[in-house]
Write a protein that holds these residues in place. Structure first.
Motif, PDB file in Angstrom:
ATOM      1  N   SER A 125      31.240 -69.147   1.626  1.00 32.98           N
ATOM      2  CA  SER A 125      31.274 -69.054   0.163  1.00 32.98           C
ATOM      3  C   SER A 125      32.470 -68.230  -0.313  1.00 32.98           C
ATOM      4  CB  SER A 125      29.970 -68.467  -0.376  1.00 32.98           C
ATOM      5  OG  SER A 125      29.866 -67.093  -0.065  1.00 32.98           O
ATOM      6  N   ARG A 126      32.945 -67.334   0.524  1.00 33.98           N
ATOM      7  CA  ARG A 126      34.128 -66.535   0.191  1.00 33.98           C
ATOM      8  C   ARG A 126      35.431 -67.255   0.553  1.00 33.98           C
ATOM      9  NH1 ARG A 126      33.255 -60.665   2.644  1.00 33.98           N
ATOM     10  NH2 ARG A 126      35.334 -60.416   1.739  1.00 33.98           N
ATOM     11  N   GLY A 127      35.323 -68.432   1.150  1.00 35.34           N
ATOM     12  CA  GLY A 127      36.508 -69.200   1.518  1.00 35.34           C
ATOM     13  C   GLY A 127      37.221 -68.667   2.747  1.00 35.34           C
ATOM     14  N   LEU A 128      36.517 -67.890   3.574  1.00 28.90           N
ATOM     15  CA  LEU A 128      37.135 -67.286   4.749  1.00 28.90           C
ATOM     16  C   LEU A 128      36.976 -68.141   6.001  1.00 28.90           C
ATOM     17  CD1 LEU A 128      35.894 -63.614   4.173  1.00 28.90           C
ATOM     18  CD2 LEU A 128      38.083 -64.637   3.490  1.00 28.90           C
ATOM     19  N   VAL A 129      35.894 -68.912   6.051  1.00 28.29           N
ATOM     20  CA  VAL A 129      35.553 -69.709   7.231  1.00 28.29           C
ATOM     21  C   VAL A 129      35.210 -71.118   6.784  1.00 28.29           C
ATOM     22  CG1 VAL A 129      33.792 -69.976   9.037  1.00 28.29           C
ATOM     23  CG2 VAL A 129      34.732 -67.729   8.567  1.00 28.29           C
ATOM     24  N   GLY A 130      35.557 -72.085   7.603  1.00 28.95           N
ATOM     25  CA  GLY A 130      35.192 -73.469   7.350  1.00 28.95           C
ATOM     26  C   GLY A 130      34.540 -74.075   8.582  1.00 28.95           C
TER      27      GLY A 130
ATOM     28  N   ARG B  99      36.079 -72.353  12.016  1.00 26.88           N
ATOM     29  CA  ARG B  99      37.499 -71.997  12.009  1.00 26.88           C
ATOM     30  C   ARG B  99      37.774 -71.087  10.828  1.00 26.88           C
ATOM     31  NH1 ARG B  99      41.007 -74.250  15.191  1.00 26.88           N
ATOM     32  NH2 ARG B  99      40.540 -76.177  16.263  1.00 26.88           N
ATOM     33  N   LEU B 100      38.749 -70.220  11.016  1.00 31.08           N
ATOM     34  CA  LEU B 100      39.182 -69.404   9.888  1.00 31.08           C
ATOM     35  C   LEU B 100      39.979 -70.263   8.925  1.00 31.08           C
ATOM     36  CD1 LEU B 100      40.420 -65.959  11.267  1.00 31.08           C
ATOM     37  CD2 LEU B 100      38.199 -66.555  10.318  1.00 31.08           C
ATOM     38  N   GLN B 101      39.750 -70.069   7.660  1.00 33.45           N
ATOM     39  CA  GLN B 101      40.562 -70.670   6.619  1.00 33.45           C
ATOM     40  C   GLN B 101      41.778 -69.755   6.415  1.00 33.45           C
ATOM     41  OE1 GLN B 101      40.012 -73.506   5.931  1.00 33.45           O
ATOM     42  NE2 GLN B 101      37.886 -73.976   5.568  1.00 33.45           N
ATOM     43  N   PRO B 102      42.812 -70.223   5.737  1.00 40.10           N
ATOM     44  CA  PRO B 102      43.980 -69.359   5.491  1.00 40.10           C
ATOM     45  C   PRO B 102      43.611 -68.016   4.852  1.00 40.10           C
ATOM     46  CG  PRO B 102      44.520 -71.621   4.934  1.00 40.10           C
ATOM     47  CD  PRO B 102      43.043 -71.599   5.251  1.00 40.10           C
ATOM     48  N   GLU B 103      42.636 -68.029   3.941  1.00 34.11           N
ATOM     49  CA  GLU B 103      42.203 -66.769   3.318  1.00 34.11           C
ATOM     50  C   GLU B 103      41.593 -65.827   4.347  1.00 34.11           C
ATOM     51  OE1 GLU B 103      41.355 -69.830   2.324  1.00 34.11           O
ATOM     52  OE2 GLU B 103      42.030 -70.045   0.268  1.00 34.11           O
ATOM     53  N   GLY B 104      40.867 -66.380   5.312  1.00 32.96           N
ATOM     54  CA  GLY B 104      40.283 -65.571   6.377  1.00 32.96           C
ATOM     55  C   GLY B 104      41.350 -64.981   7.284  1.00 32.96           C
TER      56      GLY B 104
ATOM     57  N   GLY C  42      23.083 -66.869   7.828  1.00 31.01           N
ATOM     58  CA  GLY C  42      23.349 -66.253   6.530  1.00 31.01           C
ATOM     59  C   GLY C  42      24.742 -65.670   6.440  1.00 31.01           C
ATOM     60  N   LEU C  43      25.193 -65.081   7.521  1.00 33.75           N
ATOM     61  CA  LEU C  43      26.532 -64.508   7.553  1.00 33.75           C
ATOM     62  C   LEU C  43      27.599 -65.597   7.449  1.00 33.75           C
ATOM     63  CD1 LEU C  43      28.423 -62.103   7.909  1.00 33.75           C
ATOM     64  CD2 LEU C  43      28.084 -62.313  10.366  1.00 33.75           C
ATOM     65  N   ILE C  44      27.408 -66.696   8.154  1.00 35.06           N
ATOM     66  CA  ILE C  44      28.367 -67.809   8.091  1.00 35.06           C
ATOM     67  C   ILE C  44      28.404 -68.381   6.675  1.00 35.06           C
ATOM     68  CG2 ILE C  44      28.902 -70.129   8.945  1.00 35.06           C
ATOM     69  CD1 ILE C  44      29.443 -67.768  10.930  1.00 35.06           C
ATOM     70  N   ARG C  45      27.244 -68.520   6.047  1.00 36.27           N
ATOM     71  CA  ARG C  45      27.210 -69.013   4.657  1.00 36.27           C
ATOM     72  C   ARG C  45      27.993 -68.087   3.730  1.00 36.27           C
ATOM     73  NH1 ARG C  45      21.006 -70.643   4.797  1.00 36.27           N
ATOM     74  NH2 ARG C  45      21.260 -72.737   5.642  1.00 36.27           N
TER      75      ARG C  45
ATOM     76  N   ALA D 247      34.360 -47.219   6.068  1.00 37.10           N
ATOM     77  CA  ALA D 247      35.153 -46.835   4.895  1.00 37.10           C
ATOM     78  C   ALA D 247      36.428 -47.678   4.812  1.00 37.10           C
ATOM     79  CB  ALA D 247      35.509 -45.349   4.972  1.00 37.10           C
ATOM     80  N   ARG D 248      37.075 -47.910   5.929  1.00 36.40           N
ATOM     81  CA  ARG D 248      38.316 -48.688   5.915  1.00 36.40           C
ATOM     82  C   ARG D 248      38.046 -50.177   5.681  1.00 36.40           C
ATOM     83  NH1 ARG D 248      43.239 -46.965   7.275  1.00 36.40           N
ATOM     84  NH2 ARG D 248      43.493 -44.750   7.674  1.00 36.40           N
ATOM     85  N   MET D 249      36.968 -50.712   6.225  1.00 39.39           N
ATOM     86  CA  MET D 249      36.658 -52.133   6.028  1.00 39.39           C
ATOM     87  C   MET D 249      36.197 -52.407   4.605  1.00 39.39           C
ATOM     88  SD  MET D 249      37.499 -53.794   8.686  1.00 39.39           S
ATOM     89  CE  MET D 249      38.836 -52.616   8.842  1.00 39.39           C
ATOM     90  N   GLN D 250      35.574 -51.420   3.981  1.00 36.54           N
ATOM     91  CA  GLN D 250      35.108 -51.575   2.606  1.00 36.54           C
ATOM     92  C   GLN D 250      36.279 -51.897   1.676  1.00 36.54           C
ATOM     93  OE1 GLN D 250      33.152 -48.071   1.001  1.00 36.54           O
ATOM     94  NE2 GLN D 250      31.575 -49.384   0.101  1.00 36.54           N
ATOM     95  N   ARG D 251      37.446 -51.379   1.976  1.00 42.06           N
ATOM     96  CA  ARG D 251      38.641 -51.678   1.181  1.00 42.06           C
ATOM     97  C   ARG D 251      38.951 -53.172   1.163  1.00 42.06           C
ATOM     98  NH1 ARG D 251      42.628 -47.313   4.126  1.00 42.06           N
ATOM     99  NH2 ARG D 251      41.324 -45.500   3.741  1.00 42.06           N
ATOM    100  N   HIS D 252      38.510 -53.856   2.201  1.00 40.77           N
ATOM    101  CA  HIS D 252      38.788 -55.288   2.346  1.00 40.77           C
ATOM    102  C   HIS D 252      37.562 -56.148   2.038  1.00 40.77           C
ATOM    103  CE1 HIS D 252      42.564 -54.141   4.261  1.00 40.77           C
ATOM    104  NE2 HIS D 252      41.874 -53.277   4.972  1.00 40.77           N
ATOM    105  N   GLY D 253      36.487 -55.507   1.609  1.00 40.11           N
ATOM    106  CA  GLY D 253      35.261 -56.247   1.330  1.00 40.11           C
ATOM    107  C   GLY D 253      34.574 -56.745   2.589  1.00 40.11           C
TER     108      GLY D 253
END
Length: 160
Positions: free
Chosen positions: A90-95, A109-114, A83-86, A41-47
């Protein structure tokens, strides 16, 4: 046997009565259900889902980690992690970046958005633990976490 003589205890009466709480599997399963419900429930708030949160934590803690290393750490099949990495890319969280020791592999690596998403989600993850175990003090919750890690043979380190 005369009515005044005591009856011998039956085998059932002599055996201590066990309740579900006497078995670790039952207690762990109930704990897992309580924690997972609150955590989701708490993680859903963050997608985020629990697995995506965990993967982001691992990538942040081990910049340059490969997908095969993630598979080993999480005990998952490569097809699931790819699939998870893709999705995270695509969400700009990982590069991805070239891996310094293996030219065939990519480091993650985490991107700044991640970084920002993880920073926002972490307090909710901690709160979910506390909500799921409301009868434990923070020190007891930390001890429980350490004992569970020890029992599983996970590398121990002090709780944050």
């Amino acid at each position: 046997m005369a009515p005044s003589e005591p009856r011998p205890a039956s085998a059932v009466e002599a055996t201590p009565t066990r309740v579900p709480e006497d078995f670790l599997g039952y207690v762990v399963r109930r704990s897992s259900m309580a924690i997972t419900e609150r955590f989701q429930a708490r993680m859903q708030r963050h997608g985020l889902r629990p697995l995506t949160f965990t993967v982001l934590l691992l990538i942040r803690g081990q910049p340059g980690i490969t997908s095969s290393q993630l598979c080993s750490l999480l005990d998952l099949q490569s097809s699931n992690v790819v699939g998870l990495i893709r999705e995270l890319e695509s969400r700009g969280l990982v590069g991805r970046q070239d891996h310094p020791q293996d030219r065939r592999a990519w480091g993650l690596r985490l991107q700044p958005e991640g970084e920002e998403l993880l920073a926002a989600a972490e307090p909710d993850a901690c709160a979910a633990d506390a909500e799921a175990m409301p009868h434990l003090t923070p020190a007891e919750l930390s001890t429980l976490r350490q004992l569970m890690c020890k029992g599983l043979g996970l590398a121990g380190r002090p709780a944050p």
